[in-house]
Design a protein around this motif. Structure first.
Motif, PDB file in Angstrom:
ATOM      1  N   MET A  82      20.644 -22.549  14.510  1.00 46.25           N
ATOM      2  CA  MET A  82      20.429 -21.276  15.180  1.00 46.25           C
ATOM      3  C   MET A  82      20.221 -20.212  14.102  1.00 46.25           C
ATOM      4  SD  MET A  82      20.862 -22.061  18.402  1.00 46.25           S
ATOM      5  CE  MET A  82      21.080 -20.471  19.189  1.00 46.25           C
ATOM      6  N   VAL A  83      19.199 -19.382  14.259  1.00 50.64           N
ATOM      7  CA  VAL A  83      18.891 -18.368  13.243  1.00 50.64           C
ATOM      8  C   VAL A  83      19.568 -17.066  13.665  1.00 50.64           C
ATOM      9  CG1 VAL A  83      17.088 -17.183  11.958  1.00 50.64           C
ATOM     10  CG2 VAL A  83      16.725 -19.542  12.734  1.00 50.64           C
ATOM     11  N   LEU A  84      20.754 -16.813  13.104  1.00 50.63           N
ATOM     12  CA  LEU A  84      21.600 -15.715  13.575  1.00 50.63           C
ATOM     13  C   LEU A  84      20.962 -14.332  13.477  1.00 50.63           C
ATOM     14  CD1 LEU A  84      25.287 -16.515  12.600  1.00 50.63           C
ATOM     15  CD2 LEU A  84      23.896 -17.334  14.491  1.00 50.63           C
ATOM     16  N   PRO A  85      20.175 -14.005  12.453  1.00 55.17           N
ATOM     17  CA  PRO A  85      19.626 -12.650  12.388  1.00 55.17           C
ATOM     18  C   PRO A  85      18.706 -12.289  13.558  1.00 55.17           C
ATOM     19  CG  PRO A  85      19.540 -13.672  10.231  1.00 55.17           C
ATOM     20  CD  PRO A  85      19.920 -14.744  11.196  1.00 55.17           C
ATOM     21  N   TRP A  86      18.237 -13.268  14.321  1.00 51.42           N
ATOM     22  CA  TRP A  86      17.353 -12.983  15.442  1.00 51.42           C
ATOM     23  C   TRP A  86      18.116 -12.704  16.734  1.00 51.42           C
ATOM     24  CZ3 TRP A  86      13.985 -17.906  14.314  1.00 51.42           C
ATOM     25  CH2 TRP A  86      13.294 -17.722  13.109  1.00 51.42           C
ATOM     26  N   TYR A  87      19.449 -12.740  16.669  1.00 48.66           N
ATOM     27  CA  TYR A  87      20.254 -12.626  17.882  1.00 48.66           C
ATOM     28  C   TYR A  87      21.051 -11.338  17.914  1.00 48.66           C
ATOM     29  CZ  TYR A  87      19.237 -17.454  19.060  1.00 48.66           C
ATOM     30  OH  TYR A  87      18.582 -18.603  19.395  1.00 48.66           O
ATOM     31  N   ASP A  88      21.168 -10.766  19.113  1.00 47.28           N
ATOM     32  CA  ASP A  88      22.192  -9.768  19.349  1.00 47.28           C
ATOM     33  C   ASP A  88      23.537 -10.488  19.282  1.00 47.28           C
ATOM     34  OD1 ASP A  88      23.103  -7.063  20.712  1.00 47.28           O
ATOM     35  OD2 ASP A  88      24.080  -8.724  21.771  1.00 47.28           O
ATOM     36  N   PRO A  89      24.484 -10.040  18.462  1.00 46.15           N
ATOM     37  CA  PRO A  89      25.739 -10.780  18.293  1.00 46.15           C
ATOM     38  C   PRO A  89      26.493 -11.019  19.592  1.00 46.15           C
ATOM     39  CG  PRO A  89      25.499  -9.155  16.551  1.00 46.15           C
ATOM     40  CD  PRO A  89      24.390  -8.890  17.532  1.00 46.15           C
ATOM     41  N   VAL A  90      26.460 -10.034  20.492  1.00 42.42           N
ATOM     42  CA  VAL A  90      27.189 -10.199  21.748  1.00 42.42           C
ATOM     43  C   VAL A  90      26.572 -11.326  22.575  1.00 42.42           C
ATOM     44  CG1 VAL A  90      27.933  -9.077  23.882  1.00 42.42           C
ATOM     45  CG2 VAL A  90      27.843  -7.766  21.743  1.00 42.42           C
ATOM     46  N   ARG A  91      25.252 -11.315  22.712  1.00 39.75           N
ATOM     47  CA  ARG A  91      24.590 -12.349  23.502  1.00 39.75           C
ATOM     48  C   ARG A  91      24.762 -13.725  22.876  1.00 39.75           C
ATOM     49  NH1 ARG A  91      21.339 -10.773  27.721  1.00 39.75           N
ATOM     50  NH2 ARG A  91      21.656 -12.961  28.244  1.00 39.75           N
ATOM     51  N   PHE A  92      24.755 -13.785  21.549  1.00 37.73           N
ATOM     52  CA  PHE A  92      24.965 -15.076  20.891  1.00 37.73           C
ATOM     53  C   PHE A  92      26.332 -15.638  21.258  1.00 37.73           C
ATOM     54  CE2 PHE A  92      26.401 -17.649  17.238  1.00 37.73           C
ATOM     55  CZ  PHE A  92      25.404 -18.604  17.226  1.00 37.73           C
ATOM     56  N   ALA A  93      27.382 -14.817  21.153  1.00 40.07           N
ATOM     57  CA  ALA A  93      28.731 -15.283  21.475  1.00 40.07           C
ATOM     58  C   ALA A  93      28.839 -15.665  22.946  1.00 40.07           C
ATOM     59  CB  ALA A  93      29.758 -14.206  21.116  1.00 40.07           C
ATOM     60  N   GLU A  94      28.233 -14.860  23.834  1.00 35.50           N
ATOM     61  CA  GLU A  94      28.284 -15.162  25.260  1.00 35.50           C
ATOM     62  C   GLU A  94      27.589 -16.491  25.573  1.00 35.50           C
ATOM     63  OE1 GLU A  94      28.369 -10.832  27.477  1.00 35.50           O
ATOM     64  OE2 GLU A  94      26.427 -11.660  26.858  1.00 35.50           O
ATOM     65  N   ASP A  95      26.414 -16.699  24.990  1.00 34.79           N
ATOM     66  CA  ASP A  95      25.674 -17.937  25.250  1.00 34.79           C
ATOM     67  C   ASP A  95      26.441 -19.159  24.758  1.00 34.79           C
ATOM     68  OD1 ASP A  95      23.719 -16.380  26.360  1.00 34.79           O
ATOM     69  OD2 ASP A  95      22.261 -16.661  24.742  1.00 34.79           O
ATOM     70  N   LEU A  96      27.050 -19.029  23.580  1.00 32.41           N
ATOM     71  CA  LEU A  96      27.858 -20.127  23.055  1.00 32.41           C
ATOM     72  C   LEU A  96      29.030 -20.428  23.977  1.00 32.41           C
ATOM     73  CD1 LEU A  96      28.328 -19.757  19.194  1.00 32.41           C
ATOM     74  CD2 LEU A  96      27.186 -21.595  20.439  1.00 32.41           C
ATOM     75  N   SER A  97      29.682 -19.383  24.448  1.00 33.65           N
ATOM     76  CA  SER A  97      30.825 -19.580  25.323  1.00 33.65           C
ATOM     77  C   SER A  97      30.414 -20.249  26.624  1.00 33.65           C
ATOM     78  CB  SER A  97      31.504 -18.238  25.611  1.00 33.65           C
ATOM     79  OG  SER A  97      32.657 -18.433  26.388  1.00 33.65           O
TER      80      SER A  97
END
Length: 363
Positions: A82-97
């Motif tokens: 997963m390329v983290l700089p392309w993600y909003d941090p909140v949405r990344f954490a929510e999607d993972l959860s």
């Protein structure tokens, strides 16, 4: 071979296949590969993230993996990466959860900062911000996994009042890895407490140095070193070495030619981008690797051959310290028959050899 550690085997599925297949058919191919892995007893199916081209047109691995979780209950799932700089941090954490709540198999989340300038340009993100975006998203994800309201004062996300991520991460929390693209990144991932996710494109002596560097930096930062050590490896298994080599020489040049186009490596786009200059040197030989005559050393570093040959090479990786092997020959142009031959022969004739060796070493 080191004893006391269970060896695990995954295969990197992809929305790729023969050139005349449309996108819907390519996604069906990837799903069918995952179903075969599940049936044959692999530990996991992993996916990469890329955008806008034939080079793995799969922009949302977590969405696809949630589909795999339903089709293959209990199968481990992974990303590389997963390329983290392309993600909003909140949405990344929510999607993972969400994925952690929807799946029952192990989750292995490899993360990186991305290398393709064309992808950064399309997202309108400055590549020079990649490292700080990566770090902030990872720090935010760690806080989100605690499962309680928290505040966060970052450059790209700000929780001014205590906020809890929902759904909350359950018992099936992901294991996280940082992609290793250089010796420098081995130290950075050690500092951040992220296990290394390595590539077999490095020679063995550099892989050993990468793991040593990571261990030193992780220990100095006070993080635990009780983690899995995955390595992503290109793999073609056939009944004979000659057959497997013929497959690799036919399909790997297409893979590297597509990489040249996707990464624009002939143009050396990283020369003036802070934090990326080393990639111009690393990617300089991609054009050469698109010629079968130049693939000898690359093939020898990967898993290409009969089951006996592949098992012998895997023992060398295990002796270096790796214990989670992410195999892949799902690349553009490789037909289902070739992919499935490797998947089946590896499961039926290579996995048992390695696990038998480990049992003997532990006695």
């Amino acid at each position: 071979m080191s004893s006391g550690k269970r060896l695990r085997f995954a295969y990197q599925i992809g929305a790729v296949g023969e050139a005349d297949l449309d996108d819907q058919a390519l996604y069906r191919e990837a799903l069918d590969d995952a179903i075969l892995l599940h049936r044959l007893g692999y530990d996991g199916a992993w996916m990469v993230e890329h955008h806008f081209s034939d080079y793995y047109p799969q922009p949302n691995p977590l969405l696809f993996l949630s589909h795999i979780a339903a089709a293959c209950p209990g199968l481990g799932l992974g990303t590389s990466v997963m390329v983290l700089p392309w993600y909003d941090p909140v949405r990344f954490a929510e999607d993972l959860s969400m994925l952690s709540n929807l799946s029952s198999g192990e989750l292995h989340i490899g993360m990186g900062r991305g290398t393709a300038k064309s992808e950064y340009d399309a997202f309108g993100i400055d590549m020079e911000t990649a490292r700080e975006r990566f770090r902030e998203t990872w720090l935010f994800t760690q806080r989100a996994m605690e499962g309680k309201p928290f505040i966060f004062d970052g450059k790209y996300v700000n929780f001014a009042s205590p906020t809890k991520i929902r759904p909350a991460f359950g018992a099936n929390k992901p294991k996280f890895y940082g992609a290793i693209g250089s010796m420098e990144s081995a130290g950075i991932m050690g500092d951040l407490g992220l296990a290394p996710l390595c590539l077999s494109s490095f020679p063995d002596h550099l892989l050993q140095r990468i793991l040593e560097t990571w261990q030193i930096r992780r220990t100095a930062a006070g993080h635990s070193s009780d983690v899995a050590f995955p390595i992503s490896i290109k793999c073609f298994v056939a009944r004979t070495d000659e057959e497997a080599h013929a497959q690799a020489l036919k399909y790997l040049p297409q893979f590297f030619a597509l990489q040249v186009r996707h990464y624009q490596s002939d143009d050396a786009p990283w020369d003036n981008i802070e934090g990326y200059q080393q990639f111009s040197k690393m990617f300089a030989n991609l054009r050469q690797l698109s010629d079968p005559a130049n693939l000898g050393s690359y093939i020898s570093r990967n898993l290409v051959g009969s089951p006996e040959t592949v098992a012998r090479r895997l023992r060398q990786f295990a002796d270096l310290g790796f214990d989670y092997f992410v195999l892949g020959n799902a690349t553009y142009g490789v037909p289902r028959a070739i992919r499935h031959e490797t998947i089946k022969l590896f499961a039926e004739e290579v996995m048992p050899r390695l696990r038998a060796d480990l049992s003997v070493a532990a006695e």
